[in-house]
Design an enzyme around this catalytic site. Structure first.
Site, PDB file in Angstrom:
ATOM      1  N   ARG A  76       0.846  -1.203   0.000  1.00  0.00           N
ATOM      2  CA  ARG A  76       0.000   0.000   0.000  1.00  0.00           C
ATOM      3  C   ARG A  76       0.875   1.245   0.000  1.00  0.00           C
ATOM      4  O   ARG A  76       0.554   2.249  -0.621  1.00  0.00           O
ATOM      5  CB  ARG A  76      -0.949  -0.027   1.175  1.00  0.00           C
ATOM      6  CG  ARG A  76      -2.220  -0.795   0.921  1.00  0.00           C
ATOM      7  CD  ARG A  76      -2.013  -2.204   0.382  1.00  0.00           C
ATOM      8  NE  ARG A  76      -3.257  -2.906   0.225  1.00  0.00           N
ATOM      9  CZ  ARG A  76      -3.845  -3.599   1.201  1.00  0.00           C
ATOM     10  NH1 ARG A  76      -3.273  -3.715   2.392  1.00  0.00           N
ATOM     11  NH2 ARG A  76      -5.005  -4.191   0.983  1.00  0.00           N
TER      12      ARG A  76
ATOM     13  N   ASP B 224       0.105  -6.872  -3.214  1.00  0.00           N
ATOM     14  CA  ASP B 224      -1.293  -6.473  -3.022  1.00  0.00           C
ATOM     15  C   ASP B 224      -1.737  -5.699  -4.250  1.00  0.00           C
ATOM     16  O   ASP B 224      -0.941  -5.475  -5.174  1.00  0.00           O
ATOM     17  CB  ASP B 224      -1.503  -5.681  -1.721  1.00  0.00           C
ATOM     18  CG  ASP B 224      -2.863  -6.028  -1.088  1.00  0.00           C
ATOM     19  OD1 ASP B 224      -3.889  -5.872  -1.776  1.00  0.00           O
ATOM     20  OD2 ASP B 224      -2.885  -6.459   0.070  1.00  0.00           O
TER      21      ASP B 224
ATOM     22  N   HIS C 251      -6.414  -9.641  -4.138  1.00  0.00           N
ATOM     23  CA  HIS C 251      -5.394  -8.642  -3.770  1.00  0.00           C
ATOM     24  C   HIS C 251      -4.221  -8.695  -4.743  1.00  0.00           C
ATOM     25  O   HIS C 251      -3.057  -8.589  -4.336  1.00  0.00           O
ATOM     26  CB  HIS C 251      -4.888  -8.867  -2.328  1.00  0.00           C
ATOM     27  CG  HIS C 251      -5.870  -8.419  -1.275  1.00  0.00           C
ATOM     28  ND1 HIS C 251      -6.090  -7.094  -0.986  1.00  0.00           N
ATOM     29  CD2 HIS C 251      -6.690  -9.121  -0.452  1.00  0.00           C
ATOM     30  CE1 HIS C 251      -7.005  -7.007  -0.017  1.00  0.00           C
ATOM     31  NE2 HIS C 251      -7.379  -8.214   0.311  1.00  0.00           N
TER      32      HIS C 251
ATOM     33  N   ASP D  21      -7.114 -14.017   1.440  1.00  0.00           N
ATOM     34  CA  ASP D  21      -8.215 -13.255   2.039  1.00  0.00           C
ATOM     35  C   ASP D  21      -9.002 -12.449   0.998  1.00  0.00           C
ATOM     36  O   ASP D  21      -8.486 -12.100  -0.053  1.00  0.00           O
ATOM     37  CB  ASP D  21      -7.677 -12.291   3.118  1.00  0.00           C
ATOM     38  CG  ASP D  21      -6.630 -11.332   2.574  1.00  0.00           C
ATOM     39  OD1 ASP D  21      -5.841 -11.750   1.712  1.00  0.00           O
ATOM     40  OD2 ASP D  21      -6.603 -10.155   2.999  1.00  0.00           O
ATOM     41  N   GLU D  22     -10.236 -12.196   1.374  1.00  0.00           N
ATOM     42  CA  GLU D  22     -11.075 -11.166   0.761  1.00  0.00           C
ATOM     43  C   GLU D  22     -11.235 -11.277  -0.755  1.00  0.00           C
ATOM     44  O   GLU D  22     -11.251 -10.280  -1.454  1.00  0.00           O
ATOM     45  CB  GLU D  22     -10.539  -9.765   1.135  1.00  0.00           C
ATOM     46  CG  GLU D  22     -10.568  -9.536   2.633  1.00  0.00           C
ATOM     47  CD  GLU D  22     -10.094  -8.153   3.060  1.00  0.00           C
ATOM     48  OE1 GLU D  22     -10.727  -7.593   3.972  1.00  0.00           O
ATOM     49  OE2 GLU D  22      -9.103  -7.635   2.510  1.00  0.00           O
TER      50      GLU D  22
ATOM     51  N   TRP E 191      -7.428 -13.451  11.568  1.00  0.00           N
ATOM     52  CA  TRP E 191      -7.462 -11.985  11.658  1.00  0.00           C
ATOM     53  C   TRP E 191      -8.853 -11.453  11.965  1.00  0.00           C
ATOM     54  O   TRP E 191      -9.009 -10.439  12.631  1.00  0.00           O
ATOM     55  CB  TRP E 191      -6.888 -11.356  10.379  1.00  0.00           C
ATOM     56  CG  TRP E 191      -7.747 -11.459   9.147  1.00  0.00           C
ATOM     57  CD1 TRP E 191      -7.849 -12.530   8.323  1.00  0.00           C
ATOM     58  CD2 TRP E 191      -8.595 -10.451   8.596  1.00  0.00           C
ATOM     59  NE1 TRP E 191      -8.708 -12.256   7.293  1.00  0.00           N
ATOM     60  CE2 TRP E 191      -9.175 -10.985   7.429  1.00  0.00           C
ATOM     61  CE3 TRP E 191      -8.910  -9.143   8.978  1.00  0.00           C
ATOM     62  CZ2 TRP E 191     -10.072 -10.259   6.641  1.00  0.00           C
ATOM     63  CZ3 TRP E 191      -9.806  -8.419   8.187  1.00  0.00           C
ATOM     64  CH2 TRP E 191     -10.364  -8.981   7.032  1.00  0.00           C
TER      65      TRP E 191
ATOM     66  N   TYR F 198      -4.046  -5.106  14.937  1.00  0.00           N
ATOM     67  CA  TYR F 198      -3.932  -4.309  13.716  1.00  0.00           C
ATOM     68  C   TYR F 198      -3.358  -2.939  14.086  1.00  0.00           C
ATOM     69  O   TYR F 198      -4.057  -2.077  14.620  1.00  0.00           O
ATOM     70  CB  TYR F 198      -5.290  -4.213  13.020  1.00  0.00           C
ATOM     71  CG  TYR F 198      -5.482  -5.350  12.030  1.00  0.00           C
ATOM     72  CD1 TYR F 198      -5.029  -6.636  12.341  1.00  0.00           C
ATOM     73  CD2 TYR F 198      -6.076  -5.160  10.786  1.00  0.00           C
ATOM     74  CE1 TYR F 198      -5.167  -7.685  11.443  1.00  0.00           C
ATOM     75  CE2 TYR F 198      -6.220  -6.203   9.878  1.00  0.00           C
ATOM     76  CZ  TYR F 198      -5.766  -7.463  10.219  1.00  0.00           C
ATOM     77  OH  TYR F 198      -5.893  -8.494   9.326  1.00  0.00           O
ATOM     78  N   PHE F 199      -2.095  -2.765  13.774  1.00  0.00           N
ATOM     79  CA  PHE F 199      -1.414  -1.532  14.169  1.00  0.00           C
ATOM     80  C   PHE F 199      -1.657  -0.398  13.166  1.00  0.00           C
ATOM     81  O   PHE F 199      -1.031   0.655  13.254  1.00  0.00           O
ATOM     82  CB  PHE F 199       0.089  -1.787  14.358  1.00  0.00           C
ATOM     83  CG  PHE F 199       0.442  -2.534  15.616  1.00  0.00           C
ATOM     84  CD1 PHE F 199      -0.544  -3.012  16.479  1.00  0.00           C
ATOM     85  CD2 PHE F 199       1.769  -2.752  15.962  1.00  0.00           C
ATOM     86  CE1 PHE F 199      -0.211  -3.701  17.637  1.00  0.00           C
ATOM     87  CE2 PHE F 199       2.109  -3.433  17.125  1.00  0.00           C
ATOM     88  CZ  PHE F 199       1.128  -3.913  17.962  1.00  0.00           C
ATOM     89  N   ASP F 200      -2.570  -0.626  12.214  1.00  0.00           N
ATOM     90  CA  ASP F 200      -3.003   0.502  11.373  1.00  0.00           C
ATOM     91  C   ASP F 200      -4.205   1.191  12.026  1.00  0.00           C
ATOM     92  O   ASP F 200      -4.658   2.223  11.543  1.00  0.00           O
ATOM     93  CB  ASP F 200      -3.354   0.050   9.953  1.00  0.00           C
ATOM     94  CG  ASP F 200      -4.392  -1.056   9.905  1.00  0.00           C
ATOM     95  OD1 ASP F 200      -4.491  -1.843  10.878  1.00  0.00           O
ATOM     96  OD2 ASP F 200      -5.104  -1.150   8.893  1.00  0.00           O
TER      97      ASP F 200
ATOM     98  N   TRP G 289      -0.827  -2.672   8.342  1.00  0.00           N
ATOM     99  CA  TRP G 289      -1.365  -2.383   7.007  1.00  0.00           C
ATOM    100  C   TRP G 289      -1.076  -0.920   6.705  1.00  0.00           C
ATOM    101  O   TRP G 289      -1.258  -0.052   7.566  1.00  0.00           O
ATOM    102  CB  TRP G 289      -2.866  -2.676   6.960  1.00  0.00           C
ATOM    103  CG  TRP G 289      -3.145  -4.119   7.240  1.00  0.00           C
ATOM    104  CD1 TRP G 289      -3.647  -4.651   8.391  1.00  0.00           C
ATOM    105  CD2 TRP G 289      -2.884  -5.226   6.374  1.00  0.00           C
ATOM    106  NE1 TRP G 289      -3.716  -6.021   8.281  1.00  0.00           N
ATOM    107  CE2 TRP G 289      -3.265  -6.400   7.067  1.00  0.00           C
ATOM    108  CE3 TRP G 289      -2.373  -5.347   5.078  1.00  0.00           C
ATOM    109  CZ2 TRP G 289      -3.143  -7.677   6.494  1.00  0.00           C
ATOM    110  CZ3 TRP G 289      -2.262  -6.615   4.522  1.00  0.00           C
ATOM    111  CH2 TRP G 289      -2.645  -7.759   5.224  1.00  0.00           C
TER     112      TRP G 289
ATOM    113  N   GLU H 235      -2.160   1.365   4.237  1.00  0.00           N
ATOM    114  CA  GLU H 235      -2.974   2.265   3.409  1.00  0.00           C
ATOM    115  C   GLU H 235      -2.776   3.730   3.805  1.00  0.00           C
ATOM    116  O   GLU H 235      -2.655   4.600   2.955  1.00  0.00           O
ATOM    117  CB  GLU H 235      -4.465   1.929   3.554  1.00  0.00           C
ATOM    118  CG  GLU H 235      -4.911   0.677   2.842  1.00  0.00           C
ATOM    119  CD  GLU H 235      -4.827  -0.560   3.716  1.00  0.00           C
ATOM    120  OE1 GLU H 235      -4.046  -0.564   4.698  1.00  0.00           O
ATOM    121  OE2 GLU H 235      -5.529  -1.540   3.419  1.00  0.00           O
TER     122      GLU H 235
HETATM  123  C1  ACM Z   1      -6.748  -8.845   6.092  1.00  0.00           C
HETATM  124  O1  ACM Z   1      -6.758  -7.929   6.934  1.00  0.00           O
HETATM  125  N1  ACM Z   1      -7.452  -8.739   4.984  1.00  0.00           N
HETATM  126  C2  ACM Z   1      -5.973 -10.048   6.307  1.00  0.00           C
END
Ligand code: ACM
Ligand code: ZN
Length: 774
Positions: A175, A204, A279, A343-344, A410, A435-437, A485, A487
């Protein structure tokens, strides 16, 4: 030399070394600031004094590597050139000895006036022992210029080892791109905290970050996106596939090998993540044939949701590509694990793709979830055939788990529980703790971040072993990790800010015995490691010092009581009311401040009688509804309860962060409730505090009615607002005011509705923070 002379000289050396010491400090456990907390420590009288003649006794390379850290530190901070020798002198040495009876990663330290004995059975054990020794020394050991201190450590007996095998941090390089030097610095910090896994998220949608020689376009095209860095991540526009990207970067194979080698010296294993099947817009932008449709796509410069352009699971060429990529990846990374993401994936393209449909039929699969499971199982077979193990995010459970896969949980810890119960290994990385974001302090005072607030104390509470697991299932939980993450994290400084000091809390949650955890005690050591961060030029967050408030409404006295605190149990917080001067008139906060009229409270943390840090300010607007009973005709949603019973009448106003705990919300239904004023009051205005945040399906009501009653049965409508729906791009707060003729009323009913007529909107949240009655 005679035995007597030897003894005399030995005693003399001890006496002399004791005399050299400028301090005669008696150490207690409160002087031990090692993070993560050691398993056991005994402090005895006396100290071991390092000086320019201290030698390290190390026989093998791993021991020499371990002590090199201290040799380098003493060179800078004391100006000494300390040596490694093979044979111990009589005294003044630090000796490393292999002890096969100790478990992997564990170590012991025994220090006395004459020497320090370190024992471990493997390289990691020696590294951790040296990190502990570093933290036993005065903090000036981190100084980059010569410091005038006593380089002594207390005499101790330490036995220490990790609770969990997997103690990790994930850096998202996609990101925003972070280069080799930053990664090497991060490895040093992992080593300081006895963390042993660096998970690199190398792929990603927004950028491919690893050189793959067989597929050069992955980096020529896939690593570069159109520069929209001037816009917030979630407001960036779609790109034209033909526009050349200029923002990004990637790591060459040589750089990655250097990172892996450096990490190995520091006891850190680097685990690569190569995302699939979703991703991967960056890969598809480079090689469009990897998707079902084969069309050119652009690399997104910001948020992408849902992710529909994913690898085609029907074409054999997709698997050929991925196997070739992984072959190169495995050449670079000797790690036991390969992370394949998983994921996702939104699988709508798979539903219509002729290749995917054929695959589903041929393999006798039920649906696209099973097709993803087929995909992952097939990749697992390949990875296993190379002697490695597969890790995936918890989505790999859907459609059937691959036989030997390790699940990285997660979306809470559920996925990890399911994996462990299934007999598979799990790594816990639940969003709420890891999640440190996410924000780490009040969002209005923090740089843009994702999600709700995860304070350092919350991270400290992280517990990977969940009660529902049986003993034999617990052993499948390998440990945990935090994920950064990126972003909203464009720079290294910002990245450090998000990581520290939360990483400190994580390290203790993963290393130290569960029953040794104690936030109050830890928070003292946290302050000490912050001093270390100062020396190390780490841009750590000071959010834990920020004052926040809690409000309790009291129905009897019709008042609210405001409590002030930060994350440290012992803090000198002082406050003033209204126009008071915080510098000269502040009163120490010792008990909740009772407020029964409109008041502004300002507060600050004090250090040495001076205000420091951010000044807290809360404007409390008092009104006739405060601390009254609210009867809900439609109940607020479980997810947004605010402070429950008095949330709408506690004077506390919400912020634009809809997860700040100050909002109550209703999902797809009208909000209807009645405030019981306790007695008849003369009123003429009702104000409804609300928020809009289109991206999160939060809308202003389109109609608000206010009704009043004296008996609670017969209500008369006194005001009605109708608003047109308007789409908004940014979150916004608004007070809707309903004015009416002054009248006596004991009950005030509010009905707020949303009409989605003509909007096409399916999910509607109504958010309310306060109902002000005047
Ligand atoms: C994730 O946060 N999509 C692993
Ligand atoms: Zn397909």
């Amino acid at each position: 030399m005679t035995k007597r002379l030897q003894l005399f000289l030995f005693i003399l050396s001890i006496v002399l070394s004791a005399c050299q010491s400028k301090s005669s400090k008696v150490y207690t456990e409160s002087d031990i600031n090692i993070i993560p907390k050691v398993e056991s420590i005994k402090i005895t009288e006396g100290v071991f004094q390092f000086d320019e003649n201290t030698v390290f006794i190390a026989a093998v390379e791993t021991q020499k590597t371990a002590v090199q850290l201290l040799i380098d530190k003493f060179k800078e901070a004391a100006g000494w050139n300390l040596n490694i020798k093979a044979v111990s002198p009589d005294s003044n040495y630090v000796k490393l000895t292999k002890d096969e009876s100790l478990e992997s990663e564990t170590y012991t330290i025994e220090s006395s006036v004459s020497h320090v004995d370190i024992k471990a059975s493997d390289a990691s054990g020696f590294l951790y022992a040296v990190q502990s020794l570093r933290q036993l020394l005065p903090i000036e050991i981190e100084s980059k210029t010569i410091a005038d201190v006593d380089w002594e450590i207390p005499n101790v007996q330490i036995k220490d080892g990790p609770r969990f095998k997997w103690r990790g941090l994930m850096l998202d390089l996609s990101r925003h791109f972070f280069d080799k030097d930053y990664i090497l610095e991060t490895i040093d910090m992992l080593a300081l905290h006895k963390l042993n896994i660096l998970h690199l998220h190398l792929v990603d949608d927004q950028g491919w970050r690893i050189e793959i020689k067989k597929y050069p376009k992955l980096t020529e095209v896939g690593s570069w996106r159109v520069d929209q860095e001037h816009l917030p991540w979630n407001s960036r526009k779609d790109n034209d596939p033909n526009e050349k990207g200029t923002y990004g970067g990637f790591l060459t194979q040589n750089e990655l090998k250097e990172i892996v080698a450096y990490a190995a010296l520091k006891g850190v294993e680097v685990v690569p993540e190569i995302e699939m099947p979703a991703h991967v817009s960056s890969a598809i932008a480079a090689y469009p044939e990897l998707s079902c449709h084969g069309n050119s796509i652009a690399i997104p410069s910001g948020a992408l949701w849902p992710i529909t352009d994913i690898y085609c699971a029907g074409k054999e060429s997709t698997f050929e590509f991925l196997e070739n990529v992984l072959l190169e990846v495995m050449e670079i990374f000797p790690s036991k694990y390969i992370h394949i993401g998983g994921d996702e994936a939104t699988k709508t393209n798979w539903e219509t793709c002729p290749f995917c449909k054929k695959r589903i039929k041929q393999e006798g699969l039920e649906n696209v979830e099973e097709l993803q499971s087929y995909f992952i199982k097939r990749m697992e077979k390949f990875i296993n055939s190379k002697g490695k193990k597969l890790i995936g995010w918890d989505e790999i459970l859907e459609g059937g788990l691959a036989p030997d896969a390790t699940v990285m949980s997660w979306r809470g810890v559920r996925g990890g529980i399911e994996a462990a119960k299934h007999g598979n290994d799990a790594i816990m990385s639940p969003v709420g703790y890891c999640y440190f974001d996410y924000y780490q302090g009040p969002p209005e005072l923090e740089p843009q971040a994702a999600g709700p607030v995860t304070t350092v104390s919350k991270v400290y509470q992280f517990e990977p072993i969940v009660e529902v697991l049986a003993k034999e299932e617990e052993k499948h939980v390998l440990g945990g990790q935090a994920n950064v993450w990126a972003e909203h994290i464009p720079t290294e400084e910002h990245s450090q800010y998000m990581i520290f000091p939360r990483l400190t809390a994580l390290s203790e949650a993963l290393w130290s015995p569960k029953d040794a955890k104690d936030w109050d005690e830890f928070s003292g050591r946290l302050k000490s490691i912050m001093n270390r961060y100062e020396y190390l030029d780490i841009n750590y967050a000071k959010s834990a010092f920020i004052i926040t408030s809690e409000v309790e409404a009291d129905i009897e006295s019709k008042s609210v009581a405001l409590s002030l605190s930060n994350e440290f149990p012992v803090s000198d917080i002082r406050y003033v009311l209204d126009d008071g001067n915080i510098n000269s008139e502040a009163i120490k906060f010792t008990e909740p401040i009772v407020v029964n009229k409109t008041t502004t409270i300002k507060a600050s943390l004090f250090e040495n009688d001076n205000p420091t840090g951010i000044v807290f300010s809360e404007a409390i607007t008092f009104h006739d509804g405060v601390a009254n009973k609210v009867n809900y005709e439609t109940k607020y949603h479980e997810r947004y309860k605010g402070t429950e019973a008095f949330n709408l009448v506690n004077t506390l106003r919400g912020t634009k962060n809809f997860r700040d705990g100050r909002w109550q919300a209703w999902l797809n239904e009208d909000a209807k409730f009645t405030i019981d004023l306790g007695e008849e009051k003369s009123i003429s205005k009702v104000t409804i505090g609300s928020m809009v945040n289109d991206r999160n399906s939060i809308y202003y009501p389109t109609e608000i009615s206010v009704l009043v009653s004296s008996d609670g049965d017969n209500f008369t409508e006194v005001g009605n607002l109708e608003m047109h729906f308007e789409a908004r791009t940014e979150p916004e707060l608004k007070d809707f005011v309903v004015d009416f003729k002054k009248q006596m009323a004991k009950y005030v009913k509010v009905e707020a509705k949303f009409s989605n007529k003509g909007t096409g909107i399916k999910e509607v949240w109504l958010f309310m923070d306060e109902i002000l009655i005047n």
